[in-house]
Design a protein around this motif. Structure first.
Motif, PDB file in Angstrom:
ATOM      1  N   PRO A  58     -31.509  20.176  44.240  1.00  0.00           N
ATOM      2  CA  PRO A  58     -32.788  20.885  44.250  1.00  0.00           C
ATOM      3  C   PRO A  58     -33.942  19.882  44.253  1.00  0.00           C
ATOM      4  O   PRO A  58     -33.787  18.766  43.776  1.00  0.00           O
ATOM      5  CB  PRO A  58     -32.765  21.642  42.909  1.00  0.00           C
ATOM      6  CG  PRO A  58     -31.859  20.844  42.038  1.00  0.00           C
ATOM      7  CD  PRO A  58     -30.837  20.223  42.945  1.00  0.00           C
ATOM      8  N   VAL A  59     -35.061  20.287  44.832  1.00  0.00           N
ATOM      9  CA  VAL A  59     -36.263  19.447  44.803  1.00  0.00           C
ATOM     10  C   VAL A  59     -37.279  20.158  43.915  1.00  0.00           C
ATOM     11  O   VAL A  59     -37.544  21.348  44.103  1.00  0.00           O
ATOM     12  CB  VAL A  59     -36.838  19.266  46.223  1.00  0.00           C
ATOM     13  CG1 VAL A  59     -38.110  18.426  46.179  1.00  0.00           C
ATOM     14  CG2 VAL A  59     -35.801  18.619  47.134  1.00  0.00           C
ATOM     15  N   VAL A  60     -37.795  19.460  42.908  1.00  0.00           N
ATOM     16  CA  VAL A  60     -38.773  20.096  42.000  1.00  0.00           C
ATOM     17  C   VAL A  60     -40.030  19.241  41.950  1.00  0.00           C
ATOM     18  O   VAL A  60     -40.028  18.080  42.370  1.00  0.00           O
ATOM     19  CB  VAL A  60     -38.200  20.242  40.567  1.00  0.00           C
ATOM     20  CG1 VAL A  60     -37.009  21.170  40.539  1.00  0.00           C
ATOM     21  CG2 VAL A  60     -37.833  18.892  39.965  1.00  0.00           C
ATOM     22  N   SER A  61     -41.094  19.827  41.389  1.00  0.00           N
ATOM     23  CA  SER A  61     -42.332  19.037  41.270  1.00  0.00           C
ATOM     24  C   SER A  61     -42.160  18.010  40.151  1.00  0.00           C
ATOM     25  O   SER A  61     -41.221  18.079  39.352  1.00  0.00           O
ATOM     26  CB  SER A  61     -43.519  19.956  41.020  1.00  0.00           C
ATOM     27  OG  SER A  61     -43.277  20.692  39.840  1.00  0.00           O
ATOM     28  N   ASP A  62     -43.086  17.073  40.097  1.00  0.00           N
ATOM     29  CA  ASP A  62     -43.010  15.914  39.203  1.00  0.00           C
ATOM     30  C   ASP A  62     -43.296  16.338  37.759  1.00  0.00           C
ATOM     31  O   ASP A  62     -44.420  16.203  37.275  1.00  0.00           O
ATOM     32  CB  ASP A  62     -44.039  14.900  39.748  1.00  0.00           C
ATOM     33  CG  ASP A  62     -44.169  13.701  38.851  1.00  0.00           C
ATOM     34  OD1 ASP A  62     -43.446  13.599  37.854  1.00  0.00           O
ATOM     35  OD2 ASP A  62     -45.028  12.852  39.171  1.00  0.00           O
ATOM     36  N   SER A  63     -42.287  16.887  37.072  1.00  0.00           N
ATOM     37  CA  SER A  63     -42.510  17.372  35.705  1.00  0.00           C
ATOM     38  C   SER A  63     -41.206  17.284  34.920  1.00  0.00           C
ATOM     39  O   SER A  63     -40.146  17.686  35.412  1.00  0.00           O
ATOM     40  CB  SER A  63     -43.012  18.821  35.770  1.00  0.00           C
ATOM     41  OG  SER A  63     -42.273  19.657  34.908  1.00  0.00           O
ATOM     42  N   VAL A  64     -41.296  16.716  33.697  1.00  0.00           N
ATOM     43  CA  VAL A  64     -40.086  16.558  32.878  1.00  0.00           C
ATOM     44  C   VAL A  64     -39.443  17.915  32.634  1.00  0.00           C
ATOM     45  O   VAL A  64     -38.222  18.081  32.773  1.00  0.00           O
ATOM     46  CB  VAL A  64     -40.424  15.852  31.535  1.00  0.00           C
ATOM     47  CG1 VAL A  64     -39.214  15.842  30.603  1.00  0.00           C
ATOM     48  CG2 VAL A  64     -40.908  14.438  31.794  1.00  0.00           C
ATOM     49  N   ASP A  65     -40.244  18.906  32.275  1.00  0.00           N
ATOM     50  CA  ASP A  65     -39.706  20.242  31.974  1.00  0.00           C
ATOM     51  C   ASP A  65     -38.910  20.804  33.148  1.00  0.00           C
ATOM     52  O   ASP A  65     -37.826  21.329  32.995  1.00  0.00           O
ATOM     53  CB  ASP A  65     -40.840  21.214  31.648  1.00  0.00           C
ATOM     54  CG  ASP A  65     -41.346  20.966  30.235  1.00  0.00           C
ATOM     55  OD1 ASP A  65     -40.678  20.211  29.502  1.00  0.00           O
ATOM     56  OD2 ASP A  65     -42.413  21.516  29.899  1.00  0.00           O
ATOM     57  N   LYS A  66     -39.508  20.672  34.327  1.00  0.00           N
ATOM     58  CA  LYS A  66     -38.832  21.224  35.523  1.00  0.00           C
ATOM     59  C   LYS A  66     -37.532  20.480  35.800  1.00  0.00           C
ATOM     60  O   LYS A  66     -36.526  21.067  36.179  1.00  0.00           O
ATOM     61  CB  LYS A  66     -39.762  21.148  36.728  1.00  0.00           C
ATOM     62  CG  LYS A  66     -40.930  22.116  36.612  1.00  0.00           C
ATOM     63  CD  LYS A  66     -41.250  22.739  37.959  1.00  0.00           C
ATOM     64  CE  LYS A  66     -42.237  23.885  37.826  1.00  0.00           C
ATOM     65  NZ  LYS A  66     -43.641  23.467  38.000  1.00  0.00           N
ATOM     66  N   VAL A  67     -37.569  19.167  35.610  1.00  0.00           N
ATOM     67  CA  VAL A  67     -36.353  18.369  35.856  1.00  0.00           C
ATOM     68  C   VAL A  67     -35.272  18.783  34.853  1.00  0.00           C
ATOM     69  O   VAL A  67     -34.126  19.058  35.230  1.00  0.00           O
ATOM     70  CB  VAL A  67     -36.641  16.850  35.758  1.00  0.00           C
ATOM     71  CG1 VAL A  67     -35.343  16.054  35.817  1.00  0.00           C
ATOM     72  CG2 VAL A  67     -37.578  16.410  36.879  1.00  0.00           C
ATOM     73  N   VAL A  68     -35.667  18.886  33.567  1.00  0.00           N
ATOM     74  CA  VAL A  68     -34.703  19.263  32.523  1.00  0.00           C
ATOM     75  C   VAL A  68     -34.082  20.619  32.847  1.00  0.00           C
ATOM     76  O   VAL A  68     -32.861  20.811  32.735  1.00  0.00           O
ATOM     77  CB  VAL A  68     -35.385  19.276  31.128  1.00  0.00           C
ATOM     78  CG1 VAL A  68     -34.506  19.975  30.099  1.00  0.00           C
ATOM     79  CG2 VAL A  68     -35.684  17.849  30.692  1.00  0.00           C
ATOM     80  N   LYS A  69     -34.898  21.537  33.292  1.00  0.00           N
ATOM     81  CA  LYS A  69     -34.419  22.888  33.613  1.00  0.00           C
ATOM     82  C   LYS A  69     -33.299  22.845  34.669  1.00  0.00           C
ATOM     83  O   LYS A  69     -32.316  23.580  34.594  1.00  0.00           O
ATOM     84  CB  LYS A  69     -35.596  23.724  34.139  1.00  0.00           C
ATOM     85  CG  LYS A  69     -35.453  25.191  33.840  1.00  0.00           C
ATOM     86  CD  LYS A  69     -36.743  25.912  34.123  1.00  0.00           C
ATOM     87  CE  LYS A  69     -36.422  27.375  34.364  1.00  0.00           C
ATOM     88  NZ  LYS A  69     -37.492  28.035  35.080  1.00  0.00           N
ATOM     89  N   CYS A  70     -33.477  21.975  35.631  1.00  0.00           N
ATOM     90  CA  CYS A  70     -32.486  21.887  36.718  1.00  0.00           C
ATOM     91  C   CYS A  70     -31.224  21.125  36.326  1.00  0.00           C
ATOM     92  O   CYS A  70     -30.200  21.257  36.983  1.00  0.00           O
ATOM     93  CB  CYS A  70     -33.092  21.182  37.927  1.00  0.00           C
ATOM     94  SG  CYS A  70     -34.262  22.207  38.790  1.00  0.00           S
ATOM     95  N   THR A  71     -31.309  20.296  35.277  1.00  0.00           N
ATOM     96  CA  THR A  71     -30.147  19.454  34.965  1.00  0.00           C
ATOM     97  C   THR A  71     -29.069  20.167  34.191  1.00  0.00           C
ATOM     98  O   THR A  71     -27.908  19.728  34.146  1.00  0.00           O
ATOM     99  CB  THR A  71     -30.568  18.231  34.100  1.00  0.00           C
ATOM    100  OG1 THR A  71     -31.130  18.723  32.891  1.00  0.00           O
ATOM    101  CG2 THR A  71     -31.507  17.327  34.824  1.00  0.00           C
ATOM    102  N   GLY A  72     -29.440  21.270  33.509  1.00  0.00           N
ATOM    103  CA  GLY A  72     -28.437  21.957  32.698  1.00  0.00           C
ATOM    104  C   GLY A  72     -28.208  21.283  31.351  1.00  0.00           C
ATOM    105  O   GLY A  72     -27.284  21.625  30.626  1.00  0.00           O
ATOM    106  N   ILE A  73     -29.043  20.295  30.978  1.00  0.00           N
ATOM    107  CA  ILE A  73     -28.885  19.610  29.677  1.00  0.00           C
ATOM    108  C   ILE A  73     -29.088  20.620  28.552  1.00  0.00           C
ATOM    109  O   ILE A  73     -28.365  20.622  27.553  1.00  0.00           O
ATOM    110  CB  ILE A  73     -29.947  18.478  29.501  1.00  0.00           C
ATOM    111  CG1 ILE A  73     -29.726  17.349  30.503  1.00  0.00           C
ATOM    112  CG2 ILE A  73     -29.920  17.904  28.077  1.00  0.00           C
ATOM    113  CD1 ILE A  73     -30.815  16.277  30.474  1.00  0.00           C
ATOM    114  N   LYS A  74     -30.116  21.481  28.741  1.00  0.00           N
ATOM    115  CA  LYS A  74     -30.458  22.418  27.665  1.00  0.00           C
ATOM    116  C   LYS A  74     -29.647  23.694  27.748  1.00  0.00           C
ATOM    117  O   LYS A  74     -29.382  24.182  28.833  1.00  0.00           O
ATOM    118  CB  LYS A  74     -31.948  22.758  27.742  1.00  0.00           C
ATOM    119  CG  LYS A  74     -32.582  22.431  26.425  1.00  0.00           C
ATOM    120  CD  LYS A  74     -34.081  22.617  26.251  1.00  0.00           C
ATOM    121  CE  LYS A  74     -34.885  23.573  27.038  1.00  0.00           C
ATOM    122  NZ  LYS A  74     -36.306  23.469  26.742  1.00  0.00           N
TER     123      LYS A  74
END
Ligand code: F0G
Length: 357
Positions: free
Chosen positions: A341-357
């Motif tokens: 996936p391509v997301v905007s430059d934001s930690v929250d958005k990246v975290v959301k896509c990684t499945g860490i949380k």
């Protein structure tokens, strides 16, 4: 200067079984000595008791098993005084020939089927400065053209019909045997132009004659759309996603049949779907990335287990030959597995896509 921990290539490691003399210049990239990886995750996935090993030939210097034969073929070509080597190729032979030719100071000429070579392989031949010519025809036609050229010009053919290629490639059988402390019981491998199965069989027969070791059962697999040996006829228009083995008239056809018959083995076919499934299994369960043609070996093993035709005892050793590296054909992986996936430059958005949380 003292050389530290120099990894020797197959000519230095196996001088005594190769057609070289003191006069042969050793043209090497320190090929061979590839790992034999124990595949316990696949063993568990398949629910079998016997041992499965992967001979990871993609870790040779140009990314395929061809380097074992090419070091011998190009060294002998350099010894003979020719100025150029030539091959027809589905890609890996050309990558290897052009790299070894550079080291020997020879020209390399590569004839490939137009539009049927994985990008990684083509880029190798080009960066090594080979004269690459794409022919509007398939591999079999390219090989016919190359054979005709060799009859009329002073260039050395380095396809596997060159006996020095077979000599070099047989060293893989010796390495497997040294690693296991014995010859394997079964060997599964892809079959294309059939040089490699010929070479392994030569190696195992030598080990049988000189060391009285048992001969393995040879299990060769062609792609279903390119299975002339199985269908007992030339395939005019071979088809398969495994471009390395898209071959309709194997040059070492008879030798492959001899390996099959003398070992009580088989040459059979696996579909593109079966190849791709095994290819993903290797990457996802064992962390081993190979090019699709290589996965024909594991696809063959899975097919024979599914058929119920294959039931070795728990102590047996089964080796699958993985002939080429996955980075040879990265397009296939990107096409098969979903893109990131391509997301905007934001930690929250990246975290959301990684499945860490
Ligand atoms: N696997 C890979 C990755 C290959 O590149 C090849 C052959 C094979 C298996 C089959 O080996 O031909 O000895 O039966 N590639 C050749 C080439 C034809 O031109 O690179 P084989």
């Amino acid at each position: 200067m003292k050389e530290i921990n120099k990894q020797i290539g197959v000519i230095e490691r196996y001088t005594h079984i190769l057609p070289v003399t003191d006069k042969t210049p050793i043209i090497t990239l320190s090929e061979g000595s590839t790992p034999l990886i124990k595949a316990d995750n696949i063993k568990k996935m398949l629910g079998v008791n016997f041992n499965i090993y992967l001979k990871y030939e993609g870790l040779n210097p140009t990314g395929s098993f061809k380097d074992r034969g090419m070091t011998v073929a190009v060294s002998k070509a350099a010894e003979s005084g020719v100025k150029a080597v030539i091959c027809a190729s589905t890609g890996n032979t050309s990558a290897s020939a052009s790299a070894y030719a550079v080291r020997a100071g020879l020209k390399s000429i590569v004839i490939i089927p137009e539009g049927a070579i994985a990008l990684g392989k083509l880029s190798q031949a080009l960066i090594h400065g080979a004269k690459v010519v794409a022919v509007e025809g398939n591999f079999d036609r390219c090989l016919e053209i190359v054979r005709e050229i060799c009859e009329n010009y002073d260039v050395e053919l380095v396809n596997s019909i060159n006996p020095n290629r077979i000599e070099g490639q047989k060293t893989a059988a010796y390495e497997i045997t040294e690693a296991l402390g014995d010859t394997p019981d079964y060997q599964f491998m892809p079959v294309g132009n059939a040089g490699n199965i010929t070479a392994y069989w030569k190696g195992y027969k030598e080990l049988n004659e000189t060391k009285a070791l048992n001969l393995p059962v040879m299990m060769g697999f062609q792609a279903a759309g390119s299975a002339p040996i199985v269908e007992k006829k030339f395939i005019k228009e071979p088809k398969t996603i495994a471009t390395a083995i898209k071959i309709g008239n194997p040059a070492s056809w008879e030798q492959a049949e001899t390996a099959r018959d003398e070992s009580d083995g088989v040459i059979d076919r696996v579909t593109d779907e079966e190849i791709l499934e095994a290819w993903q299994d290797l990457a996802e369960t064992e962390g081993v990335f190979v090019e699709p043609a290589s996965a024909a070996s594991l696809a063959g093993l899975k097919k024979y287990l599914d058929n119920g035709d294959f039931n070795p005892a728990y102590s047996k050793n089964v080796v699958c030959i993985l002939t080429g590296h996955g980075l040879k054909d990265p397009d296939r992986a990107v096409e098969t597995v979903s893109r990131p996936p391509v997301v905007s430059d934001s930690v929250d958005k990246v975290v959301k896509c990684t499945g860490i949380k």
